[in-house]
Enzyme design. Structure first.
Site, short mmCIF file in Angstrom:
data_model
loop_
_atom_site.label_atom_id
_atom_site.label_comp_id
_atom_site.label_asym_id
_atom_site.label_seq_id
_atom_site.Cartn_x
_atom_site.Cartn_y
_atom_site.Cartn_z
N SER A 94 6.77 33.70 86.49
CA SER A 94 6.66 32.77 87.61
C SER A 94 7.98 32.73 88.36
O SER A 94 9.05 32.86 87.75
CB SER A 94 6.28 31.37 87.13
N HIS A 98 14.12 29.78 97.16
CA HIS A 98 14.54 28.85 98.21
C HIS A 98 15.66 29.51 99.02
O HIS A 98 16.82 29.51 98.60
CB HIS A 98 15.03 27.54 97.61
N HIS A 108 6.53 31.23 96.41
CA HIS A 108 6.23 31.06 94.98
C HIS A 108 5.24 32.15 94.59
O HIS A 108 4.36 32.54 95.37
CB HIS A 108 5.59 29.69 94.75
N ASN A 110 3.18 33.77 90.79
CA ASN A 110 2.95 33.58 89.36
C ASN A 110 1.85 34.54 88.92
O ASN A 110 0.85 34.69 89.62
CB ASN A 110 2.53 32.13 89.11
N ARG A 112 -0.11 35.39 85.07
CA ARG A 112 -0.12 34.86 83.71
C ARG A 112 -1.37 35.31 82.95
O ARG A 112 -2.40 35.64 83.54
CB ARG A 112 -0.06 33.33 83.74
N HIS A 146 -0.62 37.76 104.84
CA HIS A 146 -2.04 37.76 104.49
C HIS A 146 -2.63 39.17 104.49
O HIS A 146 -3.53 39.46 103.69
CB HIS A 146 -2.82 36.83 105.41
N HIS A 176 -2.15 13.44 99.33
CA HIS A 176 -1.55 12.20 99.83
C HIS A 176 -0.88 12.39 101.18
O HIS A 176 -0.55 11.41 101.85
CB HIS A 176 -0.55 11.64 98.82
N ARG A 261 10.59 24.71 77.79
CA ARG A 261 12.01 24.50 78.11
C ARG A 261 12.11 23.84 79.48
O ARG A 261 11.76 24.43 80.51
CB ARG A 261 12.74 25.84 78.10
#
Length: 303
Positions: A94, A98, A108, A110, A112, A146, A176, A261
């Site tokens: 992952s 920035h 970002h 990832n 897995r 894309h 939110h 961790r």
């Protein structure tokens, strides 16, 4: 369910971490990754690599983990209640990047692999994806992102890009705030129905397409002049990244719930960020355009 080749997945993930770190160091040209190997008391460990204060990247973290446990945490069984309390194994890479320049997007990615021993026998699945979070977006950058995501999906069915692009839009959504975290990309989870070899091939395609999707955007924007206004807006918008990761992100929840961790789990957070009460962009400004034109699901490749 067929027996997965976990050694092959492990070898791929380690190599992917190496390749991504080398690509980011070459693009930055100044800073190098710090390598921290760690062990987890319940089982397994990993290696966290963090680059700080580079010429291009203010902070970049690329984390590899290979961990196991006696009982899957709630974040991993919300969609699979039959696996509650099952022994498990997880491995993945992952990353969160920035950049320093506000015209370069945060990103970002990832990939897995999970396996668990359920009452009915062993089960496994893949997950992952990549997404883009610009502050001052350019349509040509979003289209490139894309198109590369579509290329990653192309060998795996005509509808795969559309389904996983839509899943990304729905997952990386701040309820939110009623806005997407960025301009999307790909997201998938619980992938097993194609069989191990094809699912693993798709994971590799997504992982291998990350740098071709991101680095050309970095190269185009990293030398764009900016001032304090752009920097302050970048820091303000980074607050949305923090809100999502701490409120909604299942990977963060899984890491904390499984006794991972903490420093590696929270390396996704930006080094500098700010919040401002009830801030609103000036109508017609470049900052307002982010909200009106980009922070909503769009069919980028068919508009």
């Amino acid at each position: 369910m067929e027996r997965p080749d976990t050694d092959a997945v492990l070898a791929y993930l380690r190599d992917l971490q190496d390749r991504i770190c080398k690509g980011l160091e070459a693009e930055d040209g100044k800073a190098r990754f710090r390598h921290d190997r760690w062990e987890r008391a319940e089982g397994g460990g990993g290696e966290t690599r963090v680059l700080r204060d580079g010429a291009v990247f203010e902070q970049a973290g690329v984390n590899f983990s290979h961990v196991s446990g006696a009982s899957l945490p709630p974040s991993a069984t919300a969609q699979r209640p039959e696996l509650a309390n099952a022994p498990w194994l997880a491995m993945g890479v992952s990353l969160v990047i920035h950049p320093l320049n506000p015209y370069v997007p945060t990103t970002h990615a990832n990939v897995r692999f999970f396996s668990a021993r359920a009452a009915g026998g062993p089960v496994w699945w893949f997950g992952g994806g990549f997404d883009l979070t610009p502050y001052y977006p350019f349509e040509e950058d979003v289209l490139h992102w894309h198109r590369t995501a579509r290329d990653a999906c192309a060998p795996f069915g005509d509808d795969t890009y559309a389904r996983h692009k839509d899943w990304c839009d729905r997952y990386f959504f701040l309820k939110h705030r009623n806005e997407t975290r960025g301009v999307g990309g790909l997201f998938f989870d619980d992938l097993h129905e194609w069989g191990f070899e094809r699912c693993f091939a798709y994971l590799r395609s997504v992982g291998d397409h990350f740098l071709p999707a991101y680095l050309p955007i970095v190269a185009r924007r990293k030398d764009t002049p900016y001032g304090d206004r752009e920097r302050q807006f970048q820091l303000y918008r980074r607050g949305r990244y923090v809100e999502f990761n701490l409120v909604y992100d299942r990977g963060t929840s899984f890491g904390l719930q499984s006794g991972g961790r903490t420093e590696s789990i929270l390396m996704s957070l930006p080094p500098l960020v700010r919040w401002e009460y009830n801030w609103q962009p000036e109508p017609g400004s470049p900052e307002a355009r982010l909200y009106t034109d980009f922070l909503r699901p769009r069919d980028w490749l068919n508009q």
